[in-house]
Motif scaffolding. Structure first.
Motif, PDB file in Angstrom:
ATOM      1  N   GLU A 236       0.875  -1.170   0.000  1.00  0.00           N
ATOM      2  CA  GLU A 236       0.000   0.000   0.000  1.00  0.00           C
ATOM      3  C   GLU A 236       0.910   1.217   0.000  1.00  0.00           C
ATOM      4  N   LEU A 237       0.825   2.000  -1.063  1.00  0.00           N
ATOM      5  CA  LEU A 237       1.728   3.132  -1.244  1.00  0.00           C
ATOM      6  C   LEU A 237       0.989   4.448  -1.034  1.00  0.00           C
TER       7      LEU A 237
ATOM      8  N   TYR B  46      -8.808   8.698  -2.537  1.00  0.00           N
ATOM      9  CA  TYR B  46      -8.987   9.335  -1.240  1.00  0.00           C
ATOM     10  C   TYR B  46      -8.159  10.606  -1.083  1.00  0.00           C
ATOM     11  N   GLY B  47      -7.509  11.044  -2.150  1.00  0.00           N
ATOM     12  CA  GLY B  47      -6.713  12.263  -2.085  1.00  0.00           C
ATOM     13  C   GLY B  47      -5.598  12.144  -1.073  1.00  0.00           C
TER      14      GLY B  47
ATOM     15  N   ARG C 290      -4.036   5.640   0.073  1.00  0.00           N
ATOM     16  CA  ARG C 290      -3.006   4.701  -0.368  1.00  0.00           C
ATOM     17  C   ARG C 290      -3.505   3.936  -1.586  1.00  0.00           C
ATOM     18  N   ALA C 291      -2.569   3.624  -2.469  1.00  0.00           N
ATOM     19  CA  ALA C 291      -2.873   2.799  -3.636  1.00  0.00           C
ATOM     20  C   ALA C 291      -2.286   1.416  -3.383  1.00  0.00           C
ATOM     21  N   GLN C 292      -3.093   0.396  -3.611  1.00  0.00           N
ATOM     22  CA  GLN C 292      -2.655  -0.982  -3.386  1.00  0.00           C
ATOM     23  C   GLN C 292      -2.161  -1.585  -4.702  1.00  0.00           C
TER      24      GLN C 292
ATOM     25  N   ASP D 288      -6.012   6.175   4.232  1.00  0.00           N
ATOM     26  CA  ASP D 288      -4.881   5.929   5.139  1.00  0.00           C
ATOM     27  C   ASP D 288      -5.446   5.609   6.507  1.00  0.00           C
ATOM     28  N   GLY D 289      -4.835   4.646   7.148  1.00  0.00           N
ATOM     29  CA  GLY D 289      -5.284   4.263   8.473  1.00  0.00           C
ATOM     30  C   GLY D 289      -4.102   3.802   9.297  1.00  0.00           C
TER      31      GLY D 289
END
Length: 92
Positions: free
Chosen positions: A55-56, A63-64, A68-70, A89-90
């Motif tokens: 997850e980058l 989500y701005g 994260r992009a998986q 992000d979490g």
């Protein structure tokens, strides 16, 4: 592989005069999604890490800022990692 070496590296500063790959580093091409075409520097990653999704953090996903992009290795072509979706992000 020469074609792969011409891309921009994920995480390179926008004003970096040399945002491309560096000699002696190992990269994976990100395919589709918000980071399409970028190269992920995986230098020093273990075989286990190279087989796992990542997850980058990115500001240009669904989500701005704070998203994260998986991406995950493509079966049959692990040099290319396919987009799997975006997440907020979490906690890690």
């Amino acid at each position: 592989m020469d074609e792969l070496m011409r891309g921009r590296v994920y995480g390179a500063d926008h004003d970096d005069p040399h945002p491309g790959p560096r000699p002696g580093h190992v990269y994976r091409e990100l395919v589709a999604g918000p980071l399409d075409g970028l190269l992920l520097d995986v230098t020093g990653w273990s075989e286990h890490q190279l087989g796992e999704p990542v997850e980058l953090p990115t500001e240009i996903g669904a989500y701005g800022a704070g998203g994260r992009a998986q991406y995950a290795p493509r079966p049959g072509d692990p040099r290319r990692w396919d987009w799997r979706g975006d997440t907020p992000d979490g906690p890690a």
